[in-house]
Motif scaffolding. Sequence first.
Motif, short mmCIF file in Angstrom:
data_model
loop_
_atom_site.label_atom_id
_atom_site.label_comp_id
_atom_site.label_asym_id
_atom_site.label_seq_id
_atom_site.Cartn_x
_atom_site.Cartn_y
_atom_site.Cartn_z
N UNK A 70 -36.54 -13.21 29.16
CA UNK A 70 -35.25 -13.13 29.42
C UNK A 70 -34.39 -13.98 29.17
N UNK A 71 -34.47 -15.25 28.43
CA UNK A 71 -33.17 -16.04 28.63
C UNK A 71 -31.60 -15.59 27.48
N UNK A 72 -30.79 -15.27 28.96
CA UNK A 72 -29.28 -14.76 28.40
C UNK A 72 -28.54 -15.53 28.02
N UNK A 73 -28.18 -15.25 26.84
CA UNK A 73 -26.96 -15.91 26.49
C UNK A 73 -25.51 -15.92 26.74
N UNK A 74 -25.58 -14.39 26.87
CA UNK A 74 -23.92 -14.31 27.69
C UNK A 74 -24.53 -14.40 29.52
N UNK A 75 -23.44 -14.27 30.18
CA UNK A 75 -24.13 -14.85 31.97
C UNK A 75 -23.83 -13.64 32.35
N UNK A 76 -22.67 -12.59 31.93
CA UNK A 76 -22.54 -11.52 32.58
C UNK A 76 -23.29 -10.16 32.58
N UNK A 93 -39.91 -12.75 42.88
CA UNK A 93 -40.93 -13.37 43.11
C UNK A 93 -40.52 -14.38 44.00
N UNK A 94 -39.25 -14.92 43.42
CA UNK A 94 -38.08 -16.10 43.16
C UNK A 94 -37.50 -15.87 43.43
N UNK A 95 -36.18 -16.02 44.38
CA UNK A 95 -34.88 -15.80 44.88
C UNK A 95 -34.41 -16.57 43.12
N UNK A 96 -33.34 -15.76 43.06
CA UNK A 96 -31.95 -16.70 42.43
C UNK A 96 -31.82 -17.72 42.44
N UNK A 107 -29.24 -25.06 34.60
CA UNK A 107 -29.43 -23.01 34.26
C UNK A 107 -29.62 -22.61 35.91
N UNK A 108 -29.49 -20.96 35.68
CA UNK A 108 -29.36 -20.16 36.78
C UNK A 108 -31.02 -19.35 36.33
N UNK A 109 -31.44 -18.94 36.93
CA UNK A 109 -33.01 -17.98 37.22
C UNK A 109 -33.27 -17.62 38.18
N UNK A 110 -34.11 -16.32 38.35
CA UNK A 110 -34.85 -15.86 39.13
C UNK A 110 -36.14 -15.24 38.64
N UNK A 111 -37.13 -15.42 39.15
CA UNK A 111 -38.04 -14.39 39.46
C UNK A 111 -38.32 -12.87 39.96
N UNK A 112 -38.59 -12.00 38.91
CA UNK A 112 -38.82 -11.02 39.50
C UNK A 112 -41.09 -10.56 39.45
N UNK A 113 -41.52 -9.70 39.88
CA UNK A 113 -43.05 -9.19 40.11
C UNK A 113 -43.22 -8.17 40.31
N UNK A 116 -48.29 -4.65 39.05
CA UNK A 116 -49.95 -5.64 38.40
C UNK A 116 -49.36 -7.09 38.73
N UNK A 117 -48.43 -7.49 39.36
CA UNK A 117 -48.37 -8.95 39.58
C UNK A 117 -48.23 -10.12 38.69
N UNK A 118 -47.37 -9.28 37.55
CA UNK A 118 -46.67 -9.90 36.19
C UNK A 118 -45.50 -10.02 36.22
N UNK A 119 -45.70 -11.86 36.58
CA UNK A 119 -44.44 -12.69 36.56
C UNK A 119 -42.86 -12.74 35.82
N UNK A 120 -41.46 -12.37 35.38
CA UNK A 120 -40.80 -12.18 34.70
C UNK A 120 -39.59 -12.93 34.85
N UNK A 121 -39.44 -13.94 34.22
CA UNK A 121 -38.35 -15.02 34.63
C UNK A 121 -36.51 -14.23 33.52
N UNK A 122 -35.78 -14.31 34.27
CA UNK A 122 -34.31 -14.26 33.49
C UNK A 122 -33.90 -15.21 34.38
N UNK A 123 -33.23 -16.33 32.72
CA UNK A 123 -32.54 -17.48 33.37
C UNK A 123 -30.34 -16.63 31.89
#
Length: 132
Positions: A70-76, A93-96, A107-113, A116-123
């Motif tokens: 998910x790419x968030x429009x709202x920083x909060x 998987x990757x720290x912020x 942008x700011x981003x982090x990855x969760x795993x 089942x090793x699916x990677x989730x990126x949040x930005x």
Amino acid sequence: MRNPDNVFHLAIPCRDLDEAYDFYVTRLGCKLARRYNDRITLDFFGDQVVCHLSDQWDRDVTMYPRHFGVTFKDKQSYDNLLKLAKMRDIPFFQEPTHRFQGLVEEHETFFLIDPSNNLLEFKYYFDDRMMY
């Protein structure tokens, strides 16, 4: 242009439905829509993610070319999810990271795993014109 009545759909492999449920529903806070013997369907931040039971999940994990999130429009909202992930000890998987500092695509981003090793990126982009 996206119609807010429509929902994006993504199907991903998972090795164990109980693990997927724990990760996505219990820890990440997604809502369970349906559960069958071979899959769970989730409300993933307003879109649909289906975790299909499969033995074809990734064993060797890399961020590229495959990840989703998910790419968030709202920083909060971004900050709240990051705080939740840390509080619930969801594996990163990757720290912020702060990327492209000083550029329009900063942008700011982090990855969760997931289990089942699916990677989730949040930005979160500082200039919301960069969301697409």
